[in-house]
Design a protein around this motif. Structure first.
Motif, PDB file in Angstrom:
ATOM      1  N   ILE A  96     131.604  11.156 -45.898  1.00 50.55           N
ATOM      2  CA  ILE A  96     131.619   9.733 -45.548  1.00 50.55           C
ATOM      3  C   ILE A  96     133.024   9.338 -45.126  1.00 50.55           C
ATOM      4  CG2 ILE A  96     129.719   9.134 -47.092  1.00 50.55           C
ATOM      5  CD1 ILE A  96     131.819   8.071 -49.064  1.00 50.55           C
ATOM      6  N   LEU A  97     133.120   8.251 -44.382  1.00 47.57           N
ATOM      7  CA  LEU A  97     134.418   7.727 -43.955  1.00 47.57           C
ATOM      8  C   LEU A  97     134.398   6.211 -44.110  1.00 47.57           C
ATOM      9  CD1 LEU A  97     136.457   8.679 -40.794  1.00 47.57           C
ATOM     10  CD2 LEU A  97     136.144   6.302 -41.444  1.00 47.57           C
ATOM     11  N   LEU A  98     135.348   5.709 -44.872  1.00 48.78           N
ATOM     12  CA  LEU A  98     135.517   4.267 -45.045  1.00 48.78           C
ATOM     13  C   LEU A  98     136.928   3.920 -44.603  1.00 48.78           C
ATOM     14  CD1 LEU A  98     133.869   3.962 -48.581  1.00 48.78           C
ATOM     15  CD2 LEU A  98     132.808   3.451 -46.375  1.00 48.78           C
ATOM     16  N   GLN A  99     137.037   3.158 -43.524  1.00 47.33           N
ATOM     17  CA  GLN A  99     138.337   2.850 -42.924  1.00 47.33           C
ATOM     18  C   GLN A  99     138.973   1.651 -43.605  1.00 47.33           C
ATOM     19  OE1 GLN A  99     138.017   1.661 -38.858  1.00 47.33           O
ATOM     20  NE2 GLN A  99     140.198   1.822 -38.427  1.00 47.33           N
ATOM     21  N   ILE A 110     137.919   4.538 -52.473  1.00 46.56           N
ATOM     22  CA  ILE A 110     138.782   5.721 -52.435  1.00 46.56           C
ATOM     23  C   ILE A 110     138.151   6.850 -53.244  1.00 46.56           C
ATOM     24  CG2 ILE A 110     141.029   6.665 -53.105  1.00 46.56           C
ATOM     25  CD1 ILE A 110     142.160   3.809 -52.630  1.00 46.56           C
ATOM     26  N   GLN A 111     137.701   6.521 -54.444  1.00 48.05           N
ATOM     27  CA  GLN A 111     137.075   7.528 -55.304  1.00 48.05           C
ATOM     28  C   GLN A 111     135.815   8.095 -54.675  1.00 48.05           C
ATOM     29  OE1 GLN A 111     136.754   5.109 -58.886  1.00 48.05           O
ATOM     30  NE2 GLN A 111     138.314   6.353 -59.896  1.00 48.05           N
ATOM     31  N   GLU A 112     135.044   7.256 -53.993  1.00 52.35           N
ATOM     32  CA  GLU A 112     133.791   7.716 -53.394  1.00 52.35           C
ATOM     33  C   GLU A 112     134.051   8.716 -52.268  1.00 52.35           C
ATOM     34  OE1 GLU A 112     129.508   7.723 -52.960  1.00 52.35           O
ATOM     35  OE2 GLU A 112     130.998   7.471 -54.534  1.00 52.35           O
ATOM     36  N   MET A 113     135.066   8.449 -51.446  1.00 58.22           N
ATOM     37  CA  MET A 113     135.381   9.396 -50.369  1.00 58.22           C
ATOM     38  C   MET A 113     135.842  10.741 -50.939  1.00 58.22           C
ATOM     39  SD  MET A 113     137.045   7.533 -47.037  1.00 58.22           S
ATOM     40  CE  MET A 113     137.833   6.170 -47.884  1.00 58.22           C
ATOM     41  N   PHE A 119     134.976  16.770 -53.607  1.00 59.18           N
ATOM     42  CA  PHE A 119     134.289  17.292 -54.782  1.00 59.18           C
ATOM     43  C   PHE A 119     132.929  17.876 -54.406  1.00 59.18           C
ATOM     44  CE2 PHE A 119     131.468  16.579 -58.515  1.00 59.18           C
ATOM     45  CZ  PHE A 119     132.046  17.504 -59.368  1.00 59.18           C
ATOM     46  N   GLY A 120     132.257  17.273 -53.430  1.00 55.55           N
ATOM     47  CA  GLY A 120     130.971  17.795 -52.980  1.00 55.55           C
ATOM     48  C   GLY A 120     131.069  19.227 -52.486  1.00 55.55           C
ATOM     49  N   CYS A 121     132.187  19.580 -51.865  1.00 53.44           N
ATOM     50  CA  CYS A 121     132.395  20.973 -51.415  1.00 53.44           C
ATOM     51  C   CYS A 121     132.521  21.910 -52.609  1.00 53.44           C
ATOM     52  CB  CYS A 121     133.649  21.065 -50.553  1.00 53.44           C
ATOM     53  SG  CYS A 121     133.481  20.346 -48.912  1.00 53.44           S
ATOM     54  N   PHE A 122     133.244  21.479 -53.632  1.00 53.40           N
ATOM     55  CA  PHE A 122     133.369  22.296 -54.835  1.00 53.40           C
ATOM     56  C   PHE A 122     131.993  22.591 -55.427  1.00 53.40           C
ATOM     57  CE2 PHE A 122     137.788  20.922 -54.773  1.00 53.40           C
ATOM     58  CZ  PHE A 122     138.472  21.945 -55.408  1.00 53.40           C
ATOM     59  N   ALA A 157     142.644   7.926 -47.510  1.00 52.77           N
ATOM     60  CA  ALA A 157     141.768   8.617 -48.459  1.00 52.77           C
ATOM     61  C   ALA A 157     140.967   9.705 -47.757  1.00 52.77           C
ATOM     62  CB  ALA A 157     140.832   7.616 -49.138  1.00 52.77           C
ATOM     63  N   TYR A 158     140.460   9.402 -46.570  1.00 55.02           N
ATOM     64  CA  TYR A 158     139.703  10.397 -45.806  1.00 55.02           C
ATOM     65  C   TYR A 158     140.606  11.566 -45.428  1.00 55.02           C
ATOM     66  CZ  TYR A 158     136.659  12.323 -42.148  1.00 55.02           C
ATOM     67  OH  TYR A 158     135.869  13.140 -41.380  1.00 55.02           O
ATOM     68  N   SER A 159     141.812  11.268 -44.978  1.00 55.61           N
ATOM     69  CA  SER A 159     142.764  12.331 -44.616  1.00 55.61           C
ATOM     70  C   SER A 159     143.080  13.205 -45.823  1.00 55.61           C
ATOM     71  CB  SER A 159     144.057  11.717 -44.068  1.00 55.61           C
ATOM     72  OG  SER A 159     143.822  10.978 -42.892  1.00 55.61           O
ATOM     73  N   ALA A 160     143.279  12.569 -46.975  1.00 58.25           N
ATOM     74  CA  ALA A 160     143.593  13.315 -48.192  1.00 58.25           C
ATOM     75  C   ALA A 160     142.424  14.214 -48.595  1.00 58.25           C
ATOM     76  CB  ALA A 160     143.932  12.354 -49.329  1.00 58.25           C
ATOM     77  N   ALA A 161     141.209  13.695 -48.492  1.00 56.98           N
ATOM     78  CA  ALA A 161     140.035  14.488 -48.851  1.00 56.98           C
ATOM     79  C   ALA A 161     139.890  15.689 -47.926  1.00 56.98           C
ATOM     80  CB  ALA A 161     138.783  13.616 -48.805  1.00 56.98           C
ATOM     81  N   LYS A 162     140.052  15.473 -46.634  1.00 61.42           N
ATOM     82  CA  LYS A 162     139.885  16.570 -45.681  1.00 61.42           C
ATOM     83  C   LYS A 162     141.042  17.560 -45.742  1.00 61.42           C
ATOM     84  CE  LYS A 162     135.900  15.404 -44.012  1.00 61.42           C
ATOM     85  NZ  LYS A 162     134.708  16.262 -44.239  1.00 61.42           N
ATOM     86  N   GLY A 163     142.232  17.062 -46.066  1.00 58.09           N
ATOM     87  CA  GLY A 163     143.340  17.980 -46.309  1.00 58.09           C
ATOM     88  C   GLY A 163     143.042  18.853 -47.514  1.00 58.09           C
ATOM     89  N   GLY A 164     142.411  18.264 -48.516  1.00 57.20           N
ATOM     90  CA  GLY A 164     141.993  19.027 -49.683  1.00 57.20           C
ATOM     91  C   GLY A 164     140.967  20.083 -49.335  1.00 57.20           C
ATOM     92  N   VAL A 165     140.069  19.774 -48.408  1.00 62.44           N
ATOM     93  CA  VAL A 165     139.062  20.742 -47.970  1.00 62.44           C
ATOM     94  C   VAL A 165     139.736  21.952 -47.323  1.00 62.44           C
ATOM     95  CG1 VAL A 165     137.182  21.144 -46.321  1.00 62.44           C
ATOM     96  CG2 VAL A 165     137.207  19.060 -47.713  1.00 62.44           C
ATOM     97  N   ILE A 166     140.759  21.698 -46.518  1.00 63.19           N
ATOM     98  CA  ILE A 166     141.491  22.804 -45.875  1.00 63.19           C
ATOM     99  C   ILE A 166     142.213  23.652 -46.925  1.00 63.19           C
ATOM    100  CG2 ILE A 166     143.407  23.354 -44.324  1.00 63.19           C
ATOM    101  CD1 ILE A 166     142.555  20.880 -42.661  1.00 63.19           C
ATOM    102  N   ALA A 167     142.836  22.997 -47.905  1.00 60.19           N
ATOM    103  CA  ALA A 167     143.518  23.732 -48.971  1.00 60.19           C
ATOM    104  C   ALA A 167     142.521  24.526 -49.808  1.00 60.19           C
ATOM    105  CB  ALA A 167     144.307  22.764 -49.851  1.00 60.19           C
ATOM    106  N   LEU A 168     141.363  23.935 -50.089  1.00 55.67           N
ATOM    107  CA  LEU A 168     140.313  24.632 -50.835  1.00 55.67           C
ATOM    108  C   LEU A 168     139.846  25.869 -50.075  1.00 55.67           C
ATOM    109  CD1 LEU A 168     138.168  24.760 -53.120  1.00 55.67           C
ATOM    110  CD2 LEU A 168     136.739  23.253 -51.699  1.00 55.67           C
TER     111      LEU A 168
END
Length: 255
Positions: A96-99, A110-113, A119-122, A157-168
């Motif tokens: 999801i993306l919330l601007q 923020i928590q939902e994104m 977390f959904g990837c984990f 928040a979206y950038s942080a989540a997707k950056g986390g996906v790359i690190a994961l």
């Protein structure tokens, strides 16, 4: 012969946006596909994707599951294996993306994104692990974003989540690879964008117009330009790729 003949894929968020194209292209390449969706309102779209795959002679079914709920994800995999006998490919596309400006965003948003996009990837990977190991050539393809590489205003928040996906992706490539558990599971990411479908539907027109001016191609990508990268990574053609991030992004990020 298709690149994914004999393979079984689960595509989370596989009924709309980029996920729809991924589901269709995986099926065209020969894979049997579980088209995941989350909300009751998406059932019609999921059924339409399944119908299109079956009309073309492929095999697919729709399954509703919240990717952040381990029990629901586990049940989805059990149903997939019950139908098709195996699970070879996991595509983590649900998101999801919330601007909004950080100082104006609600903590709940923020928590939902972070919950859905990261977390959904984990959850999806952890629950798929025993099936992917059994496949002996399992593939995990995480759909990240170019914003996870460079960031973006009003999208922290979206950038942080997707950056986390790359690190994961990198961490699990090491953990599952020859330096770790030697599982024969290859983990990679695709970082598309900006893409003219899915989560970007909620971005303001002003933000989009300004963004297009910065792109070397002068336009957004189409979802159909992203899905071939997923099929490539899922196939034997991508056998030397592990821990990598492929970026079909119209030149927005050049690494």
């Amino acid at each position: 012969m298709g690149k994914l003949d004999g393979k079984v894929a689960v595509v989370t968020g596989g009924c709309r946006g980029i996920g729809m194209y991924i589901s269709l292209d995986c099926a065209r390449a020969g894979a049997k596909v579980c088209v995941n969706y989350t909300s009751a309102g998406s059932r019609e779209k999921a059924d339409a994707v399944v119908a299109e795959i079956e009309k073309a002679g492929g095999h697919a079914f729709a399954y509703r599951a919240d990717v952040t709920d381990p029990a629901q994800v586990r049940a989805m995999y059990e149903e997939t294996v019950s139908r098709y006998g195996q699970l070879d490919i996991l595509v983590n596309n649900a998101g999801i993306l919330l601007q909004g400006l950080l100082i104006e965003q609600a903590y709940e948003d923020i928590q939902e994104m972070l919950r859905v996009d990261l977390f959904g990837c984990f959850v999806a990977i952890k629950e798929a692990f025993p099936y992917l190991v059994k496949a002996k050539s399992g593939r995990v393809i995480n759909i990240a974003s170019q914003l996870g590489q460079k960031g973006g205003p009003e999208l922290s928040a979206y950038s942080a989540a997707k950056g986390g996906v790359i690190a994961l992706t990198k961490a699990l490539a090491l953990e599952f690879g020859a330096l770790g558990m030697k599982t024969n599971i290859l983990v990679n990411a695709v970082a598309p964008g900006p893409v003219d479908c899915g989560v970007t539907e909620h971005v303001s027109k002003e933000w989009r117009a300004a963004k297009e001016l910065t792109l070397p191609l002068g336009r957004y990508c189409d979802g159909s330009e992203v899905s071939p990268a997923v099929v490539f990574l899922a196939s034997d053609d991508g056998s030397a790729f592990i821990g990598q991030t492929i970026s079909p992004n119209c030149g927005d990020t050049m690494l």
